[in-house]
Design a protein around this motif. Sequence first.
Motif, PDB file in Angstrom:
ATOM      1  N   ARG A 135      96.262 141.225  77.977  1.00  0.00           N
ATOM      2  CA  ARG A 135      96.103 139.954  77.264  1.00  0.00           C
ATOM      3  C   ARG A 135      96.777 140.071  75.899  1.00  0.00           C
ATOM      4  O   ARG A 135      96.781 141.138  75.299  1.00  0.00           O
ATOM      5  N   ALA A 136      97.289 138.948  75.445  1.00  0.00           N
ATOM      6  CA  ALA A 136      97.875 138.907  74.107  1.00  0.00           C
ATOM      7  C   ALA A 136      97.638 137.524  73.527  1.00  0.00           C
ATOM      8  O   ALA A 136      97.613 136.538  74.262  1.00  0.00           O
ATOM      9  N   GLU A 137      97.441 137.467  72.243  1.00  0.00           N
ATOM     10  CA  GLU A 137      97.325 136.167  71.586  1.00  0.00           C
ATOM     11  C   GLU A 137      97.957 136.253  70.208  1.00  0.00           C
ATOM     12  O   GLU A 137      98.039 137.317  69.607  1.00  0.00           O
ATOM     13  N   GLY A 195     103.547 141.083  75.454  1.00  0.00           N
ATOM     14  CA  GLY A 195     102.953 140.135  74.507  1.00  0.00           C
ATOM     15  C   GLY A 195     103.710 140.054  73.203  1.00  0.00           C
ATOM     16  O   GLY A 195     103.948 138.968  72.666  1.00  0.00           O
ATOM     17  N   PHE A 226      99.628 138.921  80.811  1.00  0.00           N
ATOM     18  CA  PHE A 226     100.909 139.468  81.256  1.00  0.00           C
ATOM     19  C   PHE A 226     100.665 140.399  82.431  1.00  0.00           C
ATOM     20  O   PHE A 226      99.787 141.262  82.374  1.00  0.00           O
ATOM     21  N   SER A 235     103.850 136.000  83.473  1.00  0.00           N
ATOM     22  CA  SER A 235     102.689 135.685  82.632  1.00  0.00           C
ATOM     23  C   SER A 235     102.182 134.277  82.888  1.00  0.00           C
ATOM     24  O   SER A 235     102.891 133.431  83.423  1.00  0.00           O
ATOM     25  N   SER A 273      99.988 131.466  80.362  1.00  0.00           N
ATOM     26  CA  SER A 273      99.533 131.261  78.982  1.00  0.00           C
ATOM     27  C   SER A 273      98.949 129.872  78.787  1.00  0.00           C
ATOM     28  O   SER A 273      99.263 128.936  79.525  1.00  0.00           O
ATOM     29  N   ARG A 329     106.830 138.009  73.600  1.00  0.00           N
ATOM     30  CA  ARG A 329     106.556 136.575  73.679  1.00  0.00           C
ATOM     31  C   ARG A 329     106.417 135.991  72.274  1.00  0.00           C
ATOM     32  O   ARG A 329     106.949 134.939  71.962  1.00  0.00           O
ATOM     33  N   GLU A 330     105.703 136.707  71.413  1.00  0.00           N
ATOM     34  CA  GLU A 330     105.573 136.229  70.031  1.00  0.00           C
ATOM     35  C   GLU A 330     106.940 136.164  69.368  1.00  0.00           C
ATOM     36  O   GLU A 330     107.266 135.183  68.698  1.00  0.00           O
TER      37      GLU A 330
END
Length: 153
Positions: free
Chosen positions: A9-11, A134, A126, A101, A103, A137-138
Motif C-alpha cells: 500500500r502507498a498513499e 508507490g 500495488f 495497481s 487506487s 506513482r507519487e
Amino acid sequence: MTIERRFARAEFSLTRSYPVAVERVWGAFAEEQQKLAWWGGEDSIEPGEWTFDFRIGGRDIAEHKFHNGPVSRYEATYTDIVEHNRIVTTYDMWIDGAHMSTSVASLEFEPSPEGTQFTHTEHGVFFDQFWADGHNREQGTRGLLDALASYLQ
C-alpha cells in the motif's frame, strides 16, 4: 515464469497553488480538449487509446507507449464530482498488460488569494512485481501536476 504474489500500500498527498481561478483549473480536468493538452502529452510517449467521459460513473482511458519501453494503461471511473470543488476517481494501471495497481484519488479545488489551491490525495495498492512502485506513482503525479502548471500559464 512464476510471479511472486505480494502487494504493498502507498498513499500520498500533493498540494499546489495555481495563479488562476478555480474555474480555469477545473476546466483542465473537466473539458476533454483541455485535458488532452496537458495529460501525458510528452514527447517521450506515443499516444494510444483515449476515452474521456467526465460524469459520475463515467470512465476515462489513457494508454501510452513509452518510446523503446512499456505500454502504460490508465482506466478510471469517476465516483464523485462536485463542480469547482472535488473529483474522486478509482483507477487501475497496467504495464504491458500486467495489472500494476488500483487506487482511489481525490482532487480538491479551493479558491485562494493567489488563485487556486489544488490538492491531490491518493491511496493505492500495488501488485506483485510492482509492489514497490508507490514512490514512482507519487513522482509520476508530481510530473502531471507540473505539466498542469505549465499548461495553465
